[in-house]
Enzyme design. Sequence first.
Site, mmCIF file in Angstrom:
data_model
loop_
_atom_site.group_PDB
_atom_site.id
_atom_site.type_symbol
_atom_site.label_atom_id
_atom_site.label_comp_id
_atom_site.label_asym_id
_atom_site.label_seq_id
_atom_site.Cartn_x
_atom_site.Cartn_y
_atom_site.Cartn_z
ATOM 1 N N ASP A 9 1.306 97.999 -14.159
ATOM 2 C CA ASP A 9 0.517 98.288 -12.967
ATOM 3 C C ASP A 9 1.055 97.402 -11.841
ATOM 4 O O ASP A 9 1.606 96.322 -12.108
ATOM 5 C CB ASP A 9 -0.957 97.988 -13.250
ATOM 6 C CG ASP A 9 -1.801 97.993 -11.991
ATOM 7 O OD1 ASP A 9 -1.863 99.037 -11.336
ATOM 8 O OD2 ASP A 9 -2.362 96.930 -11.657
ATOM 9 N N ALA A 10 0.914 97.851 -10.616
ATOM 10 C CA ALA A 10 1.480 97.087 -9.501
ATOM 11 C C ALA A 10 0.497 96.069 -8.921
ATOM 12 O O ALA A 10 0.721 94.855 -8.988
ATOM 13 C CB ALA A 10 1.953 98.045 -8.403
ATOM 14 N N TYR A 11 -0.597 96.561 -8.351
ATOM 15 C CA TYR A 11 -1.485 95.713 -7.562
ATOM 16 C C TYR A 11 -2.466 94.938 -8.443
ATOM 17 O O TYR A 11 -3.298 95.512 -9.122
ATOM 18 C CB TYR A 11 -2.224 96.558 -6.519
ATOM 19 C CG TYR A 11 -1.260 97.199 -5.555
ATOM 20 C CD1 TYR A 11 -0.581 96.425 -4.619
ATOM 21 C CD2 TYR A 11 -0.989 98.563 -5.600
ATOM 22 C CE1 TYR A 11 0.332 96.993 -3.750
ATOM 23 C CE2 TYR A 11 -0.076 99.148 -4.727
ATOM 24 C CZ TYR A 11 0.577 98.350 -3.806
ATOM 25 O OH TYR A 11 1.485 98.926 -2.942
ATOM 26 N N ARG A 40 -10.754 94.785 -1.960
ATOM 27 C CA ARG A 40 -10.223 95.266 -3.238
ATOM 28 C C ARG A 40 -11.232 96.143 -3.967
ATOM 29 O O ARG A 40 -10.883 97.199 -4.509
ATOM 30 C CB ARG A 40 -9.836 94.065 -4.109
ATOM 31 C CG ARG A 40 -9.343 94.430 -5.505
ATOM 32 C CD ARG A 40 -8.101 95.302 -5.463
ATOM 33 N NE ARG A 40 -7.524 95.438 -6.803
ATOM 34 C CZ ARG A 40 -6.570 96.305 -7.113
ATOM 35 N NH1 ARG A 40 -6.098 97.138 -6.194
ATOM 36 N NH2 ARG A 40 -6.084 96.359 -8.342
ATOM 37 N N SER A 116 1.503 103.172 -10.747
ATOM 38 C CA SER A 116 0.539 102.641 -9.785
ATOM 39 C C SER A 116 -0.178 103.727 -9.006
ATOM 40 O O SER A 116 0.350 104.815 -8.781
ATOM 41 C CB SER A 116 1.278 101.728 -8.791
ATOM 42 O OG SER A 116 0.440 101.289 -7.752
ATOM 43 N N ASN A 117 -1.397 103.379 -8.573
ATOM 44 C CA ASN A 117 -2.132 104.235 -7.636
ATOM 45 C C ASN A 117 -1.492 104.229 -6.251
ATOM 46 O O ASN A 117 -1.786 105.088 -5.430
ATOM 47 C CB ASN A 117 -3.578 103.739 -7.504
ATOM 48 C CG ASN A 117 -4.459 104.158 -8.664
ATOM 49 O OD1 ASN A 117 -4.163 105.099 -9.381
ATOM 50 N ND2 ASN A 117 -5.562 103.440 -8.847
#
Length: 220
Positions: A9-11, A40, A116-117
Amino acid sequence: MSHSVYVFDAYGTLFDVHAAVRKHAAAIGPNSTRLSAVWREKQLEYSWTRSLMGQYADFWELTREALDTAYNMVPDCDPSYKQTLLDAYWKLDTYPEVPEVLKALKEQGARLAILSNGSPAMLESAVQAAGMTDVFDEVFSVDPLRRFKPDPEIYDMVTTHFRIYPQACSFQSSNRWDIAGATKFGMRTVWINRAQAPEEYHDLTPTAVLTSLSGLIALG
């Protein structure tokens, strides 16, 4: 190596989602930490509600909307920094251990990917800013499917692309709900519990829990 593909996942996992506000905390005001937390929370909330409604908007649009809401909910923060924060989100800091861990996995022959989203443009900018363009074999955005994680079809993007079974993929995320989704899909899951949050989704437990990505190499 027991897993041929490592997906991140990125964030919140590779990139520090609170870095943007932290850099300008003194100027934004004493409630800057609260502003960042609400930003967030709403960013994620909007992704889930949009998916459930079937009314997609890309992650950058949701990020902007979430910051507007955060400022409305934490009104004593200086709103003149709104654009500065949005600009900073395109070049978020990575967590300190990220470069070393990714390098070590790459040297062991693993294929690496992001799932990622984030919108394609956001992810491209973040990866370039971190100097990791040549590190990843693939960067997957949910954008082509116009839905957000934890929809099962999102995780299927990875296995279909690499032509592997889910259990051949190790999925790492700091988001417990994301880990639950990947676990349900059948992936080996590693929850990067940076905040030492309590366990949730007891019927969808991760394979391992780490406080950072540093322990991933030893985990194998």
